[in-house]
Design an enzyme around this catalytic site. Structure first.
Site, PDB file in Angstrom:
ATOM      1  N   GLY A  27      10.010 -62.740  64.827  1.00 35.67           N
ATOM      2  CA  GLY A  27       8.933 -61.690  65.067  1.00 35.67           C
ATOM      3  C   GLY A  27       8.145 -62.395  66.182  1.00 35.67           C
TER       4      GLY A  27
ATOM      5  N   ASP B 243      -4.314 -53.044  57.862  1.00 35.86           N
ATOM      6  CA  ASP B 243      -3.174 -52.608  58.882  1.00 35.86           C
ATOM      7  C   ASP B 243      -1.899 -52.683  58.163  1.00 35.86           C
ATOM      8  OD1 ASP B 243      -1.970 -52.525  61.282  1.00 35.86           O
ATOM      9  OD2 ASP B 243      -1.800 -54.657  61.610  1.00 35.86           O
TER      10      ASP B 243
HETATM   11  C1  PIT Z   1       8.598 -62.455  59.362  1.00 36.78           C
HETATM   12  C2  PIT Z   1       9.510 -63.041  58.211  1.00 36.78           C
HETATM   13  C3  PIT Z   1       8.949 -63.822  57.255  1.00 36.78           C
HETATM   14  C4  PIT Z   1       7.759 -63.862  57.141  1.00 36.78           C
HETATM   15  C5  PIT Z   1       6.817 -63.482  57.920  1.00 36.78           C
HETATM   16  C6  PIT Z   1       7.389 -62.782  59.397  1.00 36.78           C
HETATM   17  C7  PIT Z   1       5.169 -63.577  57.910  1.00 36.78           C
HETATM   18  C8  PIT Z   1       4.416 -63.312  58.670  1.00 36.78           C
HETATM   19  C9  PIT Z   1       2.860 -63.480  58.596  1.00 36.78           C
HETATM   20  C10 PIT Z   1       2.354 -62.963  59.541  1.00 36.78           C
HETATM   21  C11 PIT Z   1       0.842 -62.897  59.551  1.00 36.78           C
HETATM   22  C12 PIT Z   1       0.107 -63.600  58.675  1.00 36.78           C
HETATM   23  C13 PIT Z   1       0.996 -63.764  57.571  1.00 36.78           C
HETATM   24  C14 PIT Z   1       2.375 -63.978  57.557  1.00 36.78           C
HETATM   25  O1  PIT Z   1      -0.953 -63.346  58.524  1.00 36.78           O
HETATM   26  O2  PIT Z   1       9.812 -64.085  56.230  1.00 36.78           O
HETATM   27  O3  PIT Z   1       9.045 -62.025  60.289  1.00 36.78           O
HETATM   28  O4  PIT Z   1       0.151 -62.558  60.506  1.00 36.78           O
END
Ligand code: PIT
Length: 412
Positions: free
Chosen positions: A30, A146
Site C-alpha cells: 500500500g 475517513d
Molecule cells: C494493507 C494490508 C494490511 C494491513 C494494512 C494495509 C494496514 C494499514 C494501516 C494503515 C494505517 C493505520 C493502521 C493500519 O493507522 O494487511 O494494505 O494508517
C-alpha cells in the site's frame, strides 16, 4: 522474454528484504503520502505482518506531528476483532514503523470492483462487521473520520477489518471542528464547515459506504467540486429501484442531512434490514453494552500460547503482566501472533531470554512524534483505474480530492 525476466529482476531488487526489529520487510502492499505499507514476517513465529513505514522527514509541521502521535495513541487504545491490531511501534533515526497484523485479502473497494454491486445478504454480512467496528471505535471514544471502502480490508471468508486511523480523533461527546476525509464520503455539516458530532458524521460516511456496496456506484459524484458539495449539502441522490424497500429506508435514514434527525447506532441496530437481511443474530453494540465493551478490551490468555512462549524464552510472569498492562511490544506482539497462528510449524527459539520490553516504541512511553500524516481529503491514486462504475467512482473521488486539496481549507 528478456524484457520480462529483466523486469522481474529489477522488481525483485526494488523489493529487497530489509530487517527491522524482529521483522523482515519485503514488498510494498500500500502507498500514501505518509509513506508505504510493507508486508513483513515476524522472525520468531513466521507470521505475516503489515508495516506502515513513516518517513520522519515528511512530518514537518506541528499538525503532522500531532496527527501521527494521535494515530499511534488511538491504535494502541483500540481492540476489537474488526479493528486492525497494532502489534508494536519501532522507532529508528529516520523512520517510524507501525507494525500491525496482516490481513490476507484486499480492500472492500477492490472487492466491489471485482464483484460489482453486492447481493443484499453479502452486503449485510459485511455491513454488520463495519457497524461493529465503527461502534467499537465510538465506544472507545474514537471517531474514524475517513470511512470508505478503501479503508476496509476483507479476506476470502468475508471477515472485515477497519484500517487507517491517520485522520481519526477522540471525542467524549464534544463537537469536532476539523473537516477531513474524502469529500464523496464527508457529511454535509462537515462540508459546511460547522462543528459536528463525531459519531453522526461517521454514520453519514457509512451510509455512503452502504450505498456504494449495494449499488456499485456512489450516491454523490461530480467531477465539479462545487456541484458535488451542493448535492451533499442538499442530500440529493437517487436510490435505484433494484434495492429492497428495507435497504432504501436504512440508507435514507443514514443519509439524512440534519444530523439531529439522522439514524443513530441504536436505530441502525434495530432496523429491519440490519436485523433480517441475514439469518445470524445481531451481536451487541459496544456503545450499548458495557459488558461487551469490557470483554472486547480483555485479552484472554490461552495456556497453550503461554506454554509456547515459555519454550522460546519469555517468562510466564512477563507475558501476563504485559498483556494485562495492554503493552504493545515484542512480547505482546509474539503472543498476539501466536493466538491467531494457524500453522504448527516449529518456532525458532531465541538464543537468550526475551528482553523485558522488546524494541522500544519511543522510550519512556513518550509520544512518538513525527511521520507523514495524510493531508485531509487525500484519496489514494496509486492503482490504475479498473473498468466499470467503481473505477469511475475512484476517479471522481480522486478528482474531487485533488480539486479540494484539503477539505479543511475549504469554506463554503
Ligand atoms: C494493507 C494490508 C494490511 C494491513 C494494512 C494495509 C494496514 C494499514 C494501516 C494503515 C494505517 C493505520 C493502521 C493500519 O493507522 O494487511 O494494505 O494508517
Amino acid at each position: 522474454m528478456v524484457t520480462v525476466s529483466g523486469g522481474r529482476k529489477a522488481k525483485a531488487e526494488r523489493e529487497q528484504t530489509t530487517s527491522i526489529g524482529n521483522y523482515l520487510l519485503s514488498k510494498t502492499i500500500g502507498e500514501g503520502t505518509f509513506g508505504k505499507v510493507k508486508v513483513g514476517v515476524h522472525i520468531l513465529t513466521g507470521e505475516r505482518v503489515a508495516v506502515k513505514v513513516l518517513e520522519k522527514d515528511r512530518i514537518v509541521d506541528k499538525g503532522d506531528v500531532k496527527r501521527v502521535s494521535r494515530e499511534i495513541q488511538i491504535l494502541k487504545h483500540i481492540q476489537h476483532p474488526n479493528l486492525i491490531h497494532l502489534l508494536e511501534v519501532i522507532e529508528k533515526p529516520r523512520h517510524l514503523y507501525l507494525v500491525t497484523e496482516h490481513i490476507a485479502g484486499g480492500e472492500l473497494f477492490d472487492y466491489i470492483v471485482r464483484n460489482g454491486r453486492l447481493a443484499e445478504d453479502v452486503g449485510c454480512r459485511l455491513f454488520r462487521q463495519i457497524m461493529l467496528a465503527v461502534d467499537a471505535c465510538h465506544a472507545m471514544n474514537v471517531i474514524h473520520r475517513d470511512l470508505k471502502p478503501e479503508n476496509m480490508m476483507v479476506d476470502d471468508a468475508l471477515n472485515l477489518k477497519l484500517i487507517d486511523f491517520g485522520l481519526s480523533n477522540t471525542s467524549e461527546g464534544e463537537l469536532l471542528a476539523t473537516a477531513c476525509g474524502s469529500p464523496c464520503y464527508a457529511a454535509p455539516e462537515m462540508i459546511a464547515g460547522k462543528r459536528y458530532n463525531g459519531p453522526l458524521a461517521d454514520i453519514w460516511s457509512l451510509g455512503v459506504c452502504l450505498f456504494a456496496m449495494l449499488c456499485g456506484f456512489l450516491p454523490f459524484e461530480d467531477a465539479n467540486t462545487p456541484a458535488l458539495y451542493r448535492s451533499i449539502l442538499n442530500g440529493e441522490y437517487t436510490l435505484p429501484d433494484f434495492l429492497s424497500d428495507d435497504a432504501k429506508a436504512l440508507i435514507r435514514g443514514m443519509l439524512t442531512v440534519d444530523p439531529t434527525q439522522r439514524f443513530t447506532t441504536k436505530a441502525i441496530y434495530s432496523h429491519p434490514w440490519f436485523v433480517k437481511a441475514i439469518r445470524e443474530p445481531v451481536p451487541p453494540a459496544l456503545t450499548m453494552n458495557v459488558d461487551a465493551l469490557r470483554d472486547a478490551l480483555t485479552t484472554k490468555i490461552d495456556p497453550r500460547v503461554l506454554q509456547l512462549m515459555e519454550q522460546v524464552g519469555f517468562s510466564r510472569e512477563q507475558v501476563e503482566a504485559d498483556i494485562r498492562a495492554r503493552k504493545r511490544n515484542h512480547c505482546t506482539a509474539t503472543f498476539f501472533l501466536l493466538v491467531r497462528r494457524k500453522s504448527d510449524a516449529p518456532l525458532k527459539p531465541m538464543r537468550k531470554p526475551a528482553p523485558p520490553a522488546g524494541p522500544k516504541p519511543a522510550a519512556g512511553g513518550k509520544e512518538e512524534g513525527a511521520a507523514g500524516a495524510k493531508p485531509a481529503a487525500q484519496v489514494k491514486q496509486a492503482k490504475p483505474p479498473a473498468p466499470g462504475s467503481m473505477a469511475a467512482m475512484r476517479a471522481a473521488a480522486a478528482a474531487a480530492a485533488a480539486a479540494a486539496e484539503a477539505l479543511s481549507l475549504i469554506h463554503i
